[in-house]
Design a protein around this motif. Structure first.
Motif, PDB file in Angstrom:
ATOM      1  N   TYR A 245       0.819  -1.214   0.000  1.00 45.67           N
ATOM      2  CA  TYR A 245       0.000   0.000   0.000  1.00 45.67           C
ATOM      3  C   TYR A 245       0.850   1.259   0.000  1.00 45.67           C
ATOM      4  O   TYR A 245       0.516   2.249   0.622  1.00 45.67           O
ATOM      5  N   GLY A 246       1.996   1.205  -0.687  1.00 50.50           N
ATOM      6  CA  GLY A 246       2.755   2.426  -0.931  1.00 50.50           C
ATOM      7  C   GLY A 246       3.566   2.954   0.218  1.00 50.50           C
ATOM      8  O   GLY A 246       4.246   3.968   0.075  1.00 50.50           O
ATOM      9  N   TYR A 247       3.508   2.284   1.348  1.00 52.60           N
ATOM     10  CA  TYR A 247       4.188   2.861   2.502  1.00 52.60           C
ATOM     11  C   TYR A 247       5.700   2.795   2.328  1.00 52.60           C
ATOM     12  O   TYR A 247       6.407   3.794   2.462  1.00 52.60           O
ATOM     13  N   ARG A 248       6.221   1.593   2.008  1.00 51.43           N
ATOM     14  CA  ARG A 248       7.668   1.460   1.884  1.00 51.43           C
ATOM     15  C   ARG A 248       8.171   2.103   0.598  1.00 51.43           C
ATOM     16  O   ARG A 248       9.274   2.646   0.543  1.00 51.43           O
ATOM     17  N   ALA A 249       7.314   2.043  -0.438  1.00 51.72           N
ATOM     18  CA  ALA A 249       7.748   2.607  -1.712  1.00 51.72           C
ATOM     19  C   ALA A 249       7.944   4.111  -1.615  1.00 51.72           C
ATOM     20  O   ALA A 249       8.787   4.694  -2.304  1.00 51.72           O
ATOM     21  N   ALA A 250       7.164   4.753  -0.726  1.00 51.76           N
ATOM     22  CA  ALA A 250       7.250   6.205  -0.615  1.00 51.76           C
ATOM     23  C   ALA A 250       8.662   6.664  -0.273  1.00 51.76           C
ATOM     24  O   ALA A 250       9.097   7.763  -0.630  1.00 51.76           O
ATOM     25  N   ALA A 251       9.405   5.794   0.421  1.00 53.32           N
ATOM     26  CA  ALA A 251      10.769   6.158   0.801  1.00 53.32           C
ATOM     27  C   ALA A 251      11.652   6.404  -0.423  1.00 53.32           C
ATOM     28  O   ALA A 251      12.593   7.202  -0.381  1.00 53.32           O
ATOM     29  N   TRP A 252      11.346   5.707  -1.517  1.00 51.11           N
ATOM     30  CA  TRP A 252      12.252   5.746  -2.672  1.00 51.11           C
ATOM     31  C   TRP A 252      12.014   6.924  -3.588  1.00 51.11           C
ATOM     32  O   TRP A 252      12.859   7.242  -4.428  1.00 51.11           O
ATOM     33  N   PHE A 253      10.866   7.563  -3.490  1.00 46.37           N
ATOM     34  CA  PHE A 253      10.632   8.734  -4.352  1.00 46.37           C
ATOM     35  C   PHE A 253      11.699   9.795  -4.143  1.00 46.37           C
ATOM     36  O   PHE A 253      12.304  10.274  -5.111  1.00 46.37           O
ATOM     37  N   PRO A 254      11.982  10.187  -2.890  1.00 44.01           N
ATOM     38  CA  PRO A 254      13.012  11.219  -2.698  1.00 44.01           C
ATOM     39  C   PRO A 254      14.389  10.778  -3.184  1.00 44.01           C
ATOM     40  O   PRO A 254      15.189  11.611  -3.627  1.00 44.01           O
ATOM     41  N   ALA A 255      14.667   9.472  -3.143  1.00 39.69           N
ATOM     42  CA  ALA A 255      15.979   9.007  -3.603  1.00 39.69           C
ATOM     43  C   ALA A 255      16.199   9.344  -5.072  1.00 39.69           C
ATOM     44  O   ALA A 255      17.322   9.536  -5.524  1.00 39.69           O
ATOM     45  N   PHE A 256      15.122   9.428  -5.806  1.00 34.68           N
ATOM     46  CA  PHE A 256      15.219   9.763  -7.232  1.00 34.68           C
ATOM     47  C   PHE A 256      14.774  11.197  -7.480  1.00 34.68           C
ATOM     48  O   PHE A 256      14.500  11.586  -8.608  1.00 34.68           O
ATOM     49  N   GLY A 257      14.620  11.941  -6.377  1.00 33.84           N
ATOM     50  CA  GLY A 257      14.266  13.354  -6.500  1.00 33.84           C
ATOM     51  C   GLY A 257      12.772  13.626  -6.586  1.00 33.84           C
ATOM     52  O   GLY A 257      12.359  14.740  -6.869  1.00 33.84           O
ATOM     53  N   GLY A 258      11.967  12.597  -6.312  1.00 32.45           N
ATOM     54  CA  GLY A 258      10.520  12.795  -6.461  1.00 32.45           C
ATOM     55  C   GLY A 258       9.822  12.957  -5.119  1.00 32.45           C
ATOM     56  O   GLY A 258      10.453  13.017  -4.070  1.00 32.45           O
ATOM     57  N   GLN A 259       8.513  13.115  -5.206  1.00 32.64           N
ATOM     58  CA  GLN A 259       7.702  13.194  -3.998  1.00 32.64           C
ATOM     59  C   GLN A 259       6.276  12.772  -4.342  1.00 32.64           C
ATOM     60  O   GLN A 259       5.940  12.579  -5.514  1.00 32.64           O
ATOM     61  N   ILE A 260       5.439  12.580  -3.297  1.00 31.11           N
ATOM     62  CA  ILE A 260       4.055  12.153  -3.547  1.00 31.11           C
ATOM     63  C   ILE A 260       3.196  13.358  -3.884  1.00 31.11           C
ATOM     64  O   ILE A 260       2.543  13.415  -4.917  1.00 31.11           O
ATOM     65  N   PHE A 261       3.205  14.336  -2.978  1.00 31.37           N
ATOM     66  CA  PHE A 261       2.456  15.576  -3.201  1.00 31.37           C
ATOM     67  C   PHE A 261       3.446  16.730  -3.252  1.00 31.37           C
ATOM     68  O   PHE A 261       4.418  16.744  -2.502  1.00 31.37           O
ATOM     69  N   ASN A 262       3.173  17.683  -4.114  1.00 29.52           N
ATOM     70  CA  ASN A 262       4.034  18.859  -4.123  1.00 29.52           C
ATOM     71  C   ASN A 262       3.565  19.823  -3.018  1.00 29.52           C
ATOM     72  O   ASN A 262       2.646  19.503  -2.258  1.00 29.52           O
ATOM     73  N   SER A 263       4.187  20.953  -2.962  1.00 37.91           N
ATOM     74  CA  SER A 263       3.903  21.845  -1.840  1.00 37.91           C
ATOM     75  C   SER A 263       2.473  22.383  -1.875  1.00 37.91           C
ATOM     76  O   SER A 263       1.962  22.835  -0.868  1.00 37.91           O
ATOM     77  N   GLN A 264       1.824  22.308  -3.053  1.00 34.93           N
ATOM     78  CA  GLN A 264       0.425  22.752  -3.118  1.00 34.93           C
ATOM     79  C   GLN A 264      -0.550  21.597  -2.806  1.00 34.93           C
ATOM     80  O   GLN A 264      -1.748  21.693  -3.101  1.00 34.93           O
ATOM     81  N   GLU A 265      -0.014  20.513  -2.280  1.00 34.54           N
ATOM     82  CA  GLU A 265      -0.806  19.334  -1.943  1.00 34.54           C
ATOM     83  C   GLU A 265      -1.470  18.711  -3.168  1.00 34.54           C
ATOM     84  O   GLU A 265      -2.570  18.162  -3.097  1.00 34.54           O
ATOM     85  N   VAL A 266      -0.785  18.831  -4.304  1.00 32.51           N
ATOM     86  CA  VAL A 266      -1.279  18.213  -5.535  1.00 32.51           C
ATOM     87  C   VAL A 266      -0.377  17.013  -5.826  1.00 32.51           C
ATOM     88  O   VAL A 266       0.842  17.124  -5.714  1.00 32.51           O
ATOM     89  N   PRO A 267      -0.938  15.871  -6.161  1.00 30.53           N
ATOM     90  CA  PRO A 267      -0.095  14.706  -6.416  1.00 30.53           C
ATOM     91  C   PRO A 267       0.759  14.882  -7.664  1.00 30.53           C
ATOM     92  O   PRO A 267       0.315  15.476  -8.656  1.00 30.53           O
ATOM     93  N   VAL A 268       1.992  14.397  -7.588  1.00 27.95           N
ATOM     94  CA  VAL A 268       2.890  14.487  -8.743  1.00 27.95           C
ATOM     95  C   VAL A 268       3.468  13.101  -9.029  1.00 27.95           C
ATOM     96  O   VAL A 268       4.651  12.930  -9.241  1.00 27.95           O
TER      97      VAL A 268
END
Lengths: 368, 499, 302, 304
Positions: free
Chosen positions: B231-254
């Motif tokens: 359910y995306g919990y562990r995967a979320a850790a890897w987004f920043p490793a590649f420079g990504g994120q789940i929501f941007n600062s405007q709380e919009v998913p990217v």
């Protein structure tokens, strides 16, 4: 024990089904039979008497007490069902005692009563068995016992013998009559079997299409049927029915049947008139002679005490019954004629009996 | 018998009139009667909506001498946390004899149950949940804003990270009791030194993997990772490793960004390109079983399972921070979430001001230094209090496992605690789960579909205009529909009867 | 004991209002425990009841429905539901019928033993056995793959590959439900008098012709009824897909009812969940009306 | 040889041989048919029993995890132990869960079946207004998925303060039983001749008395069958109980099982299997004892 009276009883199921305007009285101690083909309303009438159906119209009295709207349990009537309706989860003894148990009779009395009835019916050795473990005739007796044990004012039977084989049926018929005498119970008995009716009934009524057609002693039903329906329903093989014409010409009244002219006595008809009728002749009143209707012998049935011979006349089949063979062989032609003293004439339009035993019937419809 | 005869004749006299024939209009009446009964059922709708109690009086008693009962759900996972909770509760009840606590263990108070209960106005007074679930519940109006009830010095005693975790739109909506995230466990029997980079990690995993397909029992896998199971919990850790994120600062998913896509590609390749993970992992338990039985080198998991792994691997178990990506130079940043206690709103639970007072006392007690120290020693929960954190660091100075966790804590992301996060979890499972299909999906289209689904669901939930319900109108419409349906059904059935 | 006869048609058509008292419990249950939740569900589906509008939701008309009809998932989910229901029905109903016919043969020994053994899947609580199956079908260490390994077939991802997941849930559902249909059909087949079979045998009918000329025509409405309600039950069967695959992988085993649950409870979009449920009900309603028009199966109810 | 018999004799002889062959042929066909039938039945029996065997044997093993198991563990072996069972029974309030479950199931089965006997008899034998519409409704209600019902139920029962009580579960459980059992009993009683209760009425019972005292014993198979089904529902229910019960003292076996298997830090597979066996056995015994009623209880006879 009880006398029953039905006045204008009617029950409409719609679409011309049901019973209409039924009137009869059953005397105290009488064995009364309702006879009719299936769907004639005889069972409905019985169920109305039992209280299992309620009548739309009319009144019903048992011992001068109106019971038209009573629930069944308040009527003091017992009934034997066609399938006996023995409670399968009770023993024979419990079945017989059941009405007494409901009456809250003491256990000792229950046992004594049940024992007495069982002895009388010859089933006292079956008391601990379940209905599923005994034969059809025995079940019949148990059902009778259950009905008899509480000594009801009226005893109803709905084709109780129809589930038995022929031999047992004859035996039970005698038994039933004996029991009815012994207990002197007023009995209303429904059947479609006219032999049962004639052997058992003190009086019988014939129903057709939800109405009572004729109500008389069983012999009268046979000898003077009110209409063609009764005439053909009662008697086995049924009465021969032949279309005919009554003609009055030259001061002579003649019956013209299949091209033959037979003189008629005492028939009231105006000179020069004609009247369409049905000629009814019982098989035993059909005679073979030198002249008459030319017929061809098709089948001979010898059942021992009598011989039935089936003749073909055009499309018609005429049956003749006699105690011995007429000596004809199959395929042989001969001449048939009705016994003039026994022939009956029925009105073509209404089917009512108009002429019998050599004279006109009283109040016979006269219109041509 | 003679008695019944008498009764019968009485009855006969009163009922001499013959009955009438079939009365067909009665049937129609019956239909109406039955329909009416059902409409009655329908009208229960109108009255059964629980109304929350009126606006809360802002004054909360400083003390209360009256006896108060509060209900609590979610007292912690069975085992250590449960044990600590119970002993803390015993202390609490001794200290506040006028407060009675009715608690339900965590197992049966899932957030679906909480949502139903809150909507019915029947929620517990205190609930224990993760900060993001609580954030969504706060947004729904089921949770009390604690900002005005808690003084600043109390708030300051917690680490800034956990307080931030429990703040939404400037409101503090709960008190954290711990802080946790995932790190990289490794089996020292199979891997001697912890990998510093992703490249090293893959190298280690490849060296370890000994895939013998004949019988599964002898296979050893480098890095089992079930992509759709978490359910995306562990995967979320890897987004920043590649420079990504789940929501941007405007709380919009990217989620469809190239960075997020390469993160998921990396995880996908573990199974299908690098072949260091078995196919067909359906649950976390299967990964755990492999790790426990020395048949995998690594597992990404949180400190809550540490005691379990220790019981299997003993001194061979170690933990390290997730390795950084050589190409981007970024570290993976696991969601460093927090579990805490919050108080429900009057609308959700009908809580009274004295119950709020008691609940405040209770959650302060459950999150105090003693409790957190106990939780750390007995259940391995990382503390949220600064003081307890210092205690923990002191305790574990010599513990290599603790060192690993402290290293990991340096690279974390705050859990997004706004309601939109809800859509990330299950949609991750749904869309990224598609990558099970060996090679028929490509990762970027999956991420695009993932993004689209989250966006459209957020829009659907937020954009629909809400208007107050006109009960007379819609109640009438519903009643009319029921009547028409009922009468129609009746005529339909009675028409067939004649055939 | 259970004497069977032609039911005597009760000609007494008089409406009996006292009988409403007898069925009062049923009426109350219908009104409060069925109609009320249904009406509430319909009402929810017309509002924006979700986590953003949790206490202050309002009427939005058919917005939820238009969202659903515009969403790309709907087609997949309905197709999945059809594959799941039809696929389950076409294996479990004929299998039950076949077993009932085989067990109804004269002179077949051990009927009682077989029937007892068939009780197992039915008599164990389904949510337990579904989880047992999920372990048996596991890719690693699952007994099914282990057994296949014995005959040299390499492991199959029964529950996690879109190719096999639907097959697997239908297979498990088959295991769960074939005993029920065996028992239902045994009771139906046993109601055919033996004389009819004997007459067919004397007429020179083989097994197949007996089946198509005697058994099936006599039982056609029963078969239709059992099949159609088996289909409906499967359509609404939540536990099997939910516990085995959770709708995954992707949405490849997501059926309407699990999707409704997902929307309502995972995404806290209660209104959308209710709307999916209503859509499911409407499809079934149309299905029942149409099939009843052709098969008259409902007539076995009265 | 060829000329030894006349043509007529030859034909006769061939016929004799053919008759012999045909007899053998038909005999073989019969045997084959029997073998094929048994083969199919045995295959299905194995299929039906295997998962249950698997769970029983696993519950007796002390393997902690699934991937540690091998095919050899499927056969009885020396490593067998009852530790999983003792864990469930002695480390958890198993008997409290059992008591709660029995209270709920017995009460709701009893209430549900009692009410459905009354309404089933009425639907079959009395002229209920709009009977056909009601029958249709009862069946059409089976079209509604439970996911739609959960939240409204929760609201309603919360309003009546029935959450976290026995009564709050007994009501919906018996309601569920009433709907299905009414329909079952109605269908069965339809197949019984009316003359039995008519005879009882003639024997002195009221209509209601006749229905209850005569038809209820006669409908015993279907009543037992309905009771078994009514028992089964609450016994295995997790969805509703999980929503309505939050107090541990009211946990049922199903919740308890969830608690045991999910609550320990990782799911202990043997414990789970043992719990399955403990929970499954009572139901299985129930089904086994009442097996004959399971066939006769369905009343889809051809006369309907």
């Amino acid at each position: 024990m009880g006398s029953l009276s039905l006045q204008n009883i009617g029950r409409n199921f719609g679409k011309n089904k049901g019973v209409f305007d039924v009137n009869f009285e059953v005397e105290n101690g009488e064995f009364f039979v309702i006879l009719g083909p299936s769907g004639c309303g005889k069972t409905t009438t019985l169920r109305i008497i039992a209280g299992l159906e309620t009548a739309d119209t009319g009144h019903m009295f048992l011992d001068d007490r109106e019971i038209t709207n009573f629930p069944p349990r308040m009527r003091n009537i017992a009934m034997v069902f066609q399938n006996y309706a023995l409670y399968p989860f009770m023993t024979v003894k419990q079945n017989i005692q059941f009405p007494l148990k409901i009456m809250k009779m003491s256990k000792a009395d229950q046992d004594a009563k049940a024992e007495e009835v069982a002895k009388m019916l010859g089933i006292d050795d079956l008391m601990e068995r379940k209905p599923g473990e005994i034969s059809g005739g025995q079940r019949q007796r148990v059902a009778l016992g259950r009905a008899l044990v509480r000594e009801p004012a009226l005893f109803l039977m709905d084709e109780p013998l129809s589930n038995l084989d022929a031999k047992l049926r004859t035996q039970m018929r005698v038994e039933l009559k004996r029991l009815q005498r012994e207990f002197n119970t007023t009995t209303v008995y429904v059947t479609h079997d006219q032999v049962e009716a004639t052997t058992l009934a003190d009086r019988a009524c014939i129903m057709n299409g939800g109405r009572v057609v004729q109500l008389e002693g069983p012999l009268e039903l046979y000898n003077s049927p009110a209409d063609t329906f009764v005439a053909t329903f009662v008697g086995d093989p049924p009465m021969n029915m032949i279309p005919a014409k009554v003609k009055a010409a030259n001061n002579e009244v003649m019956l013209e049947v299949l091209g033959q002219l037979i003189p008629l006595k005492n028939f009231t008809i105006e000179e020069g008139q004609e009247r369409e009728v049905k000629l009814g002749v019982r098989p035993e009143d059909t005679l073979v002679g030198d002249q008459g209707i030319e017929a061809n012998l098709a089948v001979i049935q010898n059942v021992g005490k009598s011989v039935y011979e089936y003749f073909k006349v055009g499309d018609l089949t005429i049956v003749k019954q006699d105690t011995k063979n007429s000596g004809l062989v199959i395929g042989q032609n001969c001449y048939l004629f009705p016994d003039p003293a026994k022939l009956m004439l029925f009105d073509e339009a209404s089917g009512k009996l108009i002429y019998k035993g050599g004279k006109m019937v009283k109040n016979a419809p006269t219109t041509a | 018998m003679s008695n019944s005869k008498k009764d019968a004749s009485k009855e006969a006299k009163s009922r001499l009139l013959p009955k009438h024939g079939n009365v067909f209009w009665l049937k129609g009446f019956a239909v109406v009667a039955v329909t009416a009964l059902f409409i009655l059922g329908g009208f229960v709708v109108l009255f059964s909506h629980p109304q929350g109690s009126g606006p809360l009086s802002t004054s909360v008693p400083a003390t209360s001498s009256n006896s108060v009962t509060i209900t609590v759900w979610g007292s912690g996972s069975p085992g250590g946390e449960q044990h600590v909770f119970n002993s803390t509760l015993a202390y609490f009840e001794a200290q506040y004899p006028n407060i009675t606590v009715q608690d339900s263990p965590a197992i049966n108070v899932a957030s679906t149950n909480f949502a139903s209960a809150a909507h019915a106005g029947n929620a517990p007074d205190v609930y224990r949940d993760t900060s993001d679930n609580a954030g969504a519940l706060y947004a729904s109006g089921s949770v009390l804003n604690l900002s005005s009830y808690l003084n600043q010095s109390f708030v300051n005693s917690f680490t800034t990270g956990t307080i931030k975790d429990w703040t939404l739109n400037g409101a503090l909506y709960g008190v954290p009791v711990n802080t946790n995230g995932v790190g990289l466990y490794y089996n020292m029997k199979l891997v001697k030194t912890p990998p510093k980079t992703v490249y090293q990690m893959l190298q280690d995993a490849a060296n370890v993997t000994k895939n013998t397909t004949s019988t599964t029992n002898t296979s050893v896998w480098g890095m089992p990772y079930g992509l759709g199971t978490n359910y995306g919990y562990r995967a979320a850790a890897w987004f920043p490793a590649f420079g990504g994120q789940i929501f941007n600062s405007q709380e919009v998913p990217v989620l469809n960004s190239s960075q997020d896509t390469s993160a998921v590609s990396f995880l996908y390749n573990l199974t299908y390109v690098k072949n260091v993970s078995p196919k067909g992992l359906t649950s976390m338990a299967q990964e755990q079983q492999l790790f426990e039985t020395n048949r995998s080198a690594f597992i990404i998991d949180g400190p809550w399972d540490q005691s379990l792994y220790t019981s299997y691997l003993g001194s061979n178990l170690n933990v390290t921070a997730l390795p950084y990506d050589n190409a981007t130079g970024h570290y993976p940043a696991p969601i460093w979430g927090s579990i805490g206690y919050f108080i429900t709103s009057p609308q959700a639970s009908g809580i009274t001001s004295s119950q709020i007072w008691a609940s405040l006392k209770f959650i302060q007690f459950e999150t105090n230094l003693t409790a957190q120290k106990n939780l750390f020693t007995k259940a391995g929960d990382f503390p949220s209090l600064k003081a307890a954190g210092a205690f923990a660091a002191n305790q574990t100075a010599s513990d290599p496992l603790a060192a690993g966790w402290i290293a990991q804590e340096a690279h974390t992301q705050i859990q997004p605690n706004f309601p939109q996060m809800n859509f990330y979890w299950s949609n991750f499972h749904t869309y990224v789960g598609n990558l099970y299909d060996n090679g028929t999906h490509n990762v970027s289209s999956v991420m695009q579909a993932f993004q689209n689904a989250v966006v459209s669901q957020i829009n659907q939930e937020t954009a629909t205009p809400a208007a107050p319900v006109n009960w007379t109108l819609y109640g009438g419409i519903i009643a009319a529909v029921v009547i028409v349906a009922g009468v129609g059904a009746f005529f339909y059935t009675s028409r067939k009867k004649k055939n | 004991m259970t004497e069977r006869a032609m039911p005597i048609k009760n000609n007494n058509r008089r409406i009996d209002f006292k009988s409403l008292l007898w069925i009062l419990p049923v009426l109350i249950v219908l009104a409060f425990l069925d109609f009320y939740p249904i009406l509430e569900g319909i009402y929810f589906s017309l509002t924006d009841f979700n986590q953003f509008h949790f206490f202050n939701y309002g009427f939005v008309g058919f917005a939820n429905y238009s969202y659903i009809f515009g969403s790309p998932e709907l087609r997949t989910v309905i197709a999945n539901t059809l594959v799941w229901s039809v696929g389950s029905t076409v294996v479990m109903v004929p299998a039950g019928f076949m077993l009932a016919l085989i067990m109804n043969q004269k002179n077949l020994r051990g009927k009682y033993i077989y029937r007892s053994l068939y009780l197992f899947p039915w008599a164990f609580p389904a949510f337990l056995t579904i989880l047992v199956w999920s372990n048996m079908l596991a890719y690693n260490g699952g007994v099914v793959n282990d057994l296949l390994g014995l005959v040299g077939i390499s492991s199959i991802a029964w529950l996690t590959s879109p190719t096999y997941a639907m097959f697997s849930i239908i297979f498990v559902n088959f295991w769960l439900s074939f005993p029920y249909y065996t028992f239902v059909y045994t009771s139906a087949v046993q109601s055919i008098p033996n004389e009819l079979y004997e007459a067919a045998e004397m007429d020179g009918y083989g097994s197949l012709r007996t089946l198509t000329r005697v058994t099936l025509p006599l039982l056609k409405r029963q078969v239709a009824f059992i099949t159609i309600f088996g289909f409906i039950f499967t359509w609404n069967n939540f536990y099997v897909p939910f516990l085995l695959t959770g709708g995954g992988p992707g949405i490849s085993t997501q059926i309407l009812i699990t999707y409704s649950y997902l929307e309502a409870f995972s995404y806290s979009n209660y209104a959308l969940g209710a709307a999916y449920a209503i859509i499911s009900i409407l499809i079934l309603l149309v299905f029942v009306i149409v099939t009843n028009h052709y098969t008259k199966m409902m007539s076995i109810l009265y | 040889m060829e000329n030894k018999y006349s043509k007529k004799e030859k034909v006769q002889r061939r016929e004799e041989v053919d008759v012999f062959r045909m007899n053998n042929y038909y005999k073989n066909i019969r045997t084959l048919k029997k073998i094929a039938s048994h083969l199919v039945l045995i295959l299905f029996a194995l299929f039906a029993v295997f998962p249950i065997y698997y769970v029983v044997i696993t519950s007796l093993n002390s393997i902690g995890s699934l991937s540690a198991s091998s095919l050899a563990d499927l056969l009885p072996n020396t490593k067998m132990t009852l530790v999983n069972y003792s864990q469930i029974i002695f480390q958890h309030p198993f008997f409290i869960w059992l008591r709660n479950t029995l209270i709920l199931t017995v009460a709701s089965t009893f209430i549900g079946v009692m009410l459905s006997i009354t309404s089933g008899l009425a639907m079959s034998r009395l002229n209920v207004p709009a009977k056909r519409m009601l029958l249709y409704m009862l069946l059409i209600l089976s079209l509604f998925p439970f996911t739609m019902m959960v939240i409204p139920f929760y609201f309603m029962f919360s309003n009546f303060h029935l959450l976290n009580t026995y009564l709050g579960l007994i009501i919906p459980y018996s309601a569920g039983a009433v709907i299905y059992s009414t329909y079952l009993i109605k269908n069965y009683v339809d197949g019984l001749p009316t003359s039995y209760e008519e005879a009882a009425q003639m024997d002195g019972l009221s209509k209601a008395g006749a229905l209850f005292r005569i038809l209820v014993p006669m409908a015993r198979p279907v009543i037992v069958f309905a009771a078994v089904l009514a028992f089964m529902g609450p016994y295995t229910d997790y969805a509703l109980a999980g929503q309505f019960i939050s107090s541990p003292s009211l946990y049922t076996l199903a919740i308890g099982m969830y608690y045991v298997s999910q609550g320990s830090i990782t799911m202990n597979y043997g414990t789970y299997a043992a719990f399955s066996v403990l929970m499954g056995i009572p139901i299985f015994i129930l089904f086994f004892v009442f097996q004959k009623y399971l066939v006769s209880g369905f009343s889809l006879s051809m006369y309907k």
